[in-house]
Design a protein around this motif. Sequence first.
Motif, PDB file in Angstrom:
ATOM      1  N   SER A   1      14.900   9.162  11.026  1.00 33.61           N
ATOM      2  CA  SER A   1      13.482   9.343  10.738  1.00 33.61           C
ATOM      3  C   SER A   1      13.151   8.546   9.476  1.00 33.61           C
ATOM      4  N   TRP A   2      11.880   8.516   9.149  1.00 35.85           N
ATOM      5  CA  TRP A   2      11.395   7.821   7.958  1.00 35.85           C
ATOM      6  C   TRP A   2      10.505   8.761   7.163  1.00 35.85           C
ATOM      7  N   VAL A   3      10.483   8.580   5.858  1.00 34.29           N
ATOM      8  CA  VAL A   3       9.493   9.226   5.010  1.00 34.29           C
ATOM      9  C   VAL A   3       8.702   8.097   4.361  1.00 34.29           C
ATOM     10  N   ALA A   4       7.384   8.210   4.403  1.00 35.06           N
ATOM     11  CA  ALA A   4       6.515   7.160   3.864  1.00 35.06           C
ATOM     12  C   ALA A   4       5.467   7.794   2.957  1.00 35.06           C
ATOM     13  N   SER A   5       5.156   7.103   1.883  1.00 31.56           N
ATOM     14  CA  SER A   5       4.154   7.553   0.931  1.00 31.56           C
ATOM     15  C   SER A   5       3.157   6.423   0.720  1.00 31.56           C
ATOM     16  N   VAL A   6       1.890   6.697   0.999  1.00 27.81           N
ATOM     17  CA  VAL A   6       0.846   5.682   0.884  1.00 27.81           C
ATOM     18  C   VAL A   6      -0.313   6.216   0.051  1.00 27.81           C
ATOM     19  N   HIS A   7      -1.155   5.297  -0.378  1.00 27.98           N
ATOM     20  CA  HIS A   7      -2.376   5.671  -1.087  1.00 27.98           C
ATOM     21  C   HIS A   7      -3.484   4.749  -0.600  1.00 27.98           C
ATOM     22  N   LEU A   8      -4.451   5.317   0.109  1.00 23.82           N
ATOM     23  CA  LEU A   8      -5.537   4.528   0.681  1.00 23.82           C
ATOM     24  C   LEU A   8      -6.726   4.479  -0.275  1.00 23.82           C
ATOM     25  N   ARG A   9      -7.370   3.334  -0.294  1.00 21.76           N
ATOM     26  CA  ARG A   9      -8.535   3.129  -1.160  1.00 21.76           C
ATOM     27  C   ARG A   9      -9.661   4.051  -0.758  1.00 21.76           C
ATOM     28  N   TYR A  10     -10.395   4.485  -1.752  1.00 21.00           N
ATOM     29  CA  TYR A  10     -11.564   5.317  -1.518  1.00 21.00           C
ATOM     30  C   TYR A  10     -12.832   4.484  -1.570  1.00 21.00           C
ATOM     31  N   SER A  11     -12.917   3.610  -2.537  1.00 20.69           N
ATOM     32  CA  SER A  11     -14.191   2.975  -2.856  1.00 20.69           C
ATOM     33  C   SER A  11     -14.518   1.745  -2.022  1.00 20.69           C
ATOM     34  N   ASN A  12     -13.534   1.045  -1.493  1.00 19.16           N
ATOM     35  CA  ASN A  12     -13.777  -0.199  -0.770  1.00 19.16           C
ATOM     36  C   ASN A  12     -13.366  -0.002   0.691  1.00 19.16           C
TER      37      ASN A  12
ATOM     38  N   ILE B   1       0.821  -1.220   0.000  1.00 22.27           N
ATOM     39  CA  ILE B   1       0.000   0.000   0.000  1.00 22.27           C
ATOM     40  C   ILE B   1       0.845   1.255   0.000  1.00 22.27           C
ATOM     41  N   GLY B   2       2.159   1.098   0.171  1.00 26.87           N
ATOM     42  CA  GLY B   2       3.009   2.270   0.218  1.00 26.87           C
ATOM     43  C   GLY B   2       4.473   1.892   0.218  1.00 26.87           C
ATOM     44  N   ILE B   3       5.295   2.923   0.289  1.00 31.16           N
ATOM     45  CA  ILE B   3       6.740   2.759   0.290  1.00 31.16           C
ATOM     46  C   ILE B   3       7.314   3.721   1.319  1.00 31.16           C
ATOM     47  N   ALA B   4       8.391   3.288   1.988  1.00 25.82           N
ATOM     48  CA  ALA B   4       9.031   4.126   3.004  1.00 25.82           C
ATOM     49  C   ALA B   4      10.543   4.056   2.838  1.00 25.82           C
ATOM     50  N   TYR B   5      11.198   5.128   3.248  1.00 27.62           N
ATOM     51  CA  TYR B   5      12.649   5.179   3.140  1.00 27.62           C
ATOM     52  C   TYR B   5      13.212   5.770   4.427  1.00 27.62           C
TER      53      TYR B   5
END
Length: 177
Positions: free
Chosen positions: A109-120, A98-102
């Motif tokens: 520290s960490w930086v994370a990028s995610v994308h959560l579902r809207y429809s389900n 669902i995402g990626i982190a570095y």
Amino acid sequence: YAQVFNYGRIASGGLELVANLIRKYTPTVVCFQEAREAGKGDVQGNLEQLERMLSPQLSYQGFYGGAYGEECRALQLQNTIVNRSSPEKIVTSDGIPIGIAYPLGTPDSWVASVHLRYSNLPVRMQQVEGLLRWADSKREPILLAGDFNTQIPWASVEKQQGAYRTLQLLQETGFQD
């Protein structure tokens, strides 16, 4: 914030627009969602092309991963903060990315990028649980970015409640807006 990608398709002049924005603001971290050309799934190629467009003035390194269906996530980091670590995928309990982190620093520290579902909404809650499980495994601060699909005033009451619950869970676990 600028919308340069649209549902997996690069907007007209998308990469050039991104390159111009990066040159103008020189951000340390850039997070992308749905960052691929429609039908090609070549997010790595897009990042490499963007890196070429930025050099020699700016030096960035791209990391990609974390796909759900056709959606691709990517991070673009200034080379000065890249520590040659490997990115981590953020996954649901079923192992769906669902995402990626570095890690930044050693890591500090960490930086994370995610994308959560809207429809389900059930899938969305699985994603939030996976995100929180990943975040709970870290001791360092986390800069969390992405598309949370929570700004949806036109959505059904059920989806608005799902969005509200998502933000509530993130705040309850220590994330701040």
